[in-house]
Enzyme design. Sequence first.
Site, short mmCIF file in Angstrom:
data_model
loop_
_atom_site.label_atom_id
_atom_site.label_comp_id
_atom_site.label_asym_id
_atom_site.label_seq_id
_atom_site.Cartn_x
_atom_site.Cartn_y
_atom_site.Cartn_z
N ALA A 13 0.89 -1.01 -0.08
CA ALA A 13 0.17 0.04 0.05
C ALA A 13 0.90 1.26 0.17
O ALA A 13 0.54 2.35 -0.83
CB ALA A 13 -0.87 -0.16 1.28
N ARG A 23 3.85 9.62 -10.15
CA ARG A 23 3.35 9.65 -11.68
C ARG A 23 2.61 11.04 -11.92
O ARG A 23 2.77 11.56 -12.99
CB ARG A 23 2.51 8.60 -11.82
CG ARG A 23 3.40 7.25 -11.87
CD ARG A 23 2.14 6.05 -12.44
NE ARG A 23 3.00 4.68 -12.30
CZ ARG A 23 2.72 3.85 -11.32
NH1 ARG A 23 1.63 4.19 -10.20
NH2 ARG A 23 3.33 2.81 -10.93
N CYS A 46 2.80 -12.87 0.35
CA CYS A 46 2.08 -14.02 0.18
C CYS A 46 2.91 -14.94 -0.44
O CYS A 46 2.59 -16.48 -0.47
CB CYS A 46 1.14 -13.79 -0.96
SG CYS A 46 -0.27 -12.59 -0.46
N VAL A 83 8.72 4.76 12.23
CA VAL A 83 7.92 5.95 13.18
C VAL A 83 7.47 5.57 14.43
O VAL A 83 6.86 4.55 14.47
CB VAL A 83 6.78 6.30 12.13
CG1 VAL A 83 5.91 7.46 12.75
CG2 VAL A 83 7.51 6.95 10.93
N TRP A 439 -22.35 -28.52 -18.10
CA TRP A 439 -22.75 -27.52 -16.93
C TRP A 439 -21.52 -27.09 -15.95
O TRP A 439 -21.02 -27.88 -15.30
CB TRP A 439 -23.71 -28.11 -16.14
CG TRP A 439 -25.26 -27.89 -16.74
CD1 TRP A 439 -25.71 -28.81 -17.57
CD2 TRP A 439 -26.01 -26.88 -16.57
NE1 TRP A 439 -26.74 -28.21 -18.20
CE2 TRP A 439 -27.02 -27.03 -17.73
CE3 TRP A 439 -25.98 -25.36 -15.85
CZ2 TRP A 439 -28.11 -26.07 -17.80
CZ3 TRP A 439 -27.09 -24.72 -16.02
CH2 TRP A 439 -28.16 -24.94 -17.00
#
Length: 459
Positions: A13, A23, A46, A83, A439
């Site tokens: 993130a 950008r 992961c 921090v 199916w």
Amino acid sequence: MSERMVVIGGDAAGMSAASQARRLRQAEELEIVVFERGHFTSYSACGIPYWVGGDVDDRDDLIARTPEEHRARGIDLRLRTEVVEIDVPGRRVRARDLETGAQSWTGYDKLVIATGATPIRPPLPGIDAAGVHGVQTLDDGQALIDTLESIEGRRAVVVGAGYIGVEMAEALITRGYDVTMINRGAEPMATLDPDMGVLIRKAMEGMGIRVIGGTEVTAVRTDDAGRVRAVATADDEYPADVVVFGIGVRPATDLARAAGLPLGAYGGLLTDLAMRVRGHENIWAGGDCVEVLDLVSGSERHIPLGTHANKHGQIIGSGVGGDYATFPGVVGTAVSKVCDLEVARTGLREKEARAVGLQFVTVVIESTSRSGYFPGTSLMTVKMIAERRTGRLLGVQIVGREGAGKRIDIAAVALTTRMTVEQMVALDLGYAPPFSPVWDPVLVAARKAVAAVRKDCRG
């Protein structure tokens, strides 16, 4: 006048936010400072179990972008810097250099909190002994590999049977260890209903993993040198040369809590649709430290996944950069594997549906991955949950072999668009004998769910 964007956390993130903001705004318009306590940035957590197990050869294969690459794009990235305080009124953060101990304040115009999640470590005797590991970061993965390559014993105990626990058990047995898994729940994978979790347990036992369910660990036993030698429960003791805890994570929001920022029921930061922290125009948050809207239940949940974290970062970076984007929520889709067994789920489990007051019908079907006559065909089990009367899809769980896991994406789209099971039956899915029966198994489950809804209405 130039502004400063400060990012706390340099993984999915945080670095996605920083990169997207760069950008949209040049260095003379926006200074970007990122604080990361670890040694690495922009990596796939992961993938750590697959690196430990040998499916991924090199640690660097898990790194999407190195610190040097970020710095070359004009991002002031400070590794091994933690921090320790957020001063919201003063618009500044206090950071500590983990190598020297030196501390300093840095002001911000825009703050991004991407502190991730931390593994749950119960306060057990011996939990900090040598040979006991959690697996959350690349540093954690490297520490575990170093242990595996230095010890002579081949007995491993995995505590917890969620995604990480199951994947680590597979990785360790692949490396030739005698593996015991201890789980508080009756069956592995608490993200599935127990009747589906039993399929996972049988598959793991078939691999040679000893699965101990319905049991809690009470202590980690150590030898005279302080190394782990066993894991104790109320009724037994299991010898161990290495122990991996994988009992889940919690949002890493101690900083945010101390700063008085709003947290939800799971301890995650609460944000608006643009990922701004509620009540704070100049603070954003994303990734494993936030709670997100569950589009099926309508409530906030903590769902730590890299897919969400990267999307959050893009949205945050767009907002800081002057563009516009929102994150509407999730349906709770996840997929994993145990050797050749694929495990997938989306939407609500029965327990979760009951908890939010929904009434439902459930169906379970067994079908094949391809046309029955085609070579390589295997069985899969599909469980589908639909709302009473309306027939709205509420959740799907799939356990099977090759071709089973990614079928969950059909259900994820159906949940996102609030489809009924009757509407799902009419979906125009691709068909050819190498890929599916006439199916598809998901549609077979939907047909059975339609019949169950109609029977329930008649009743």
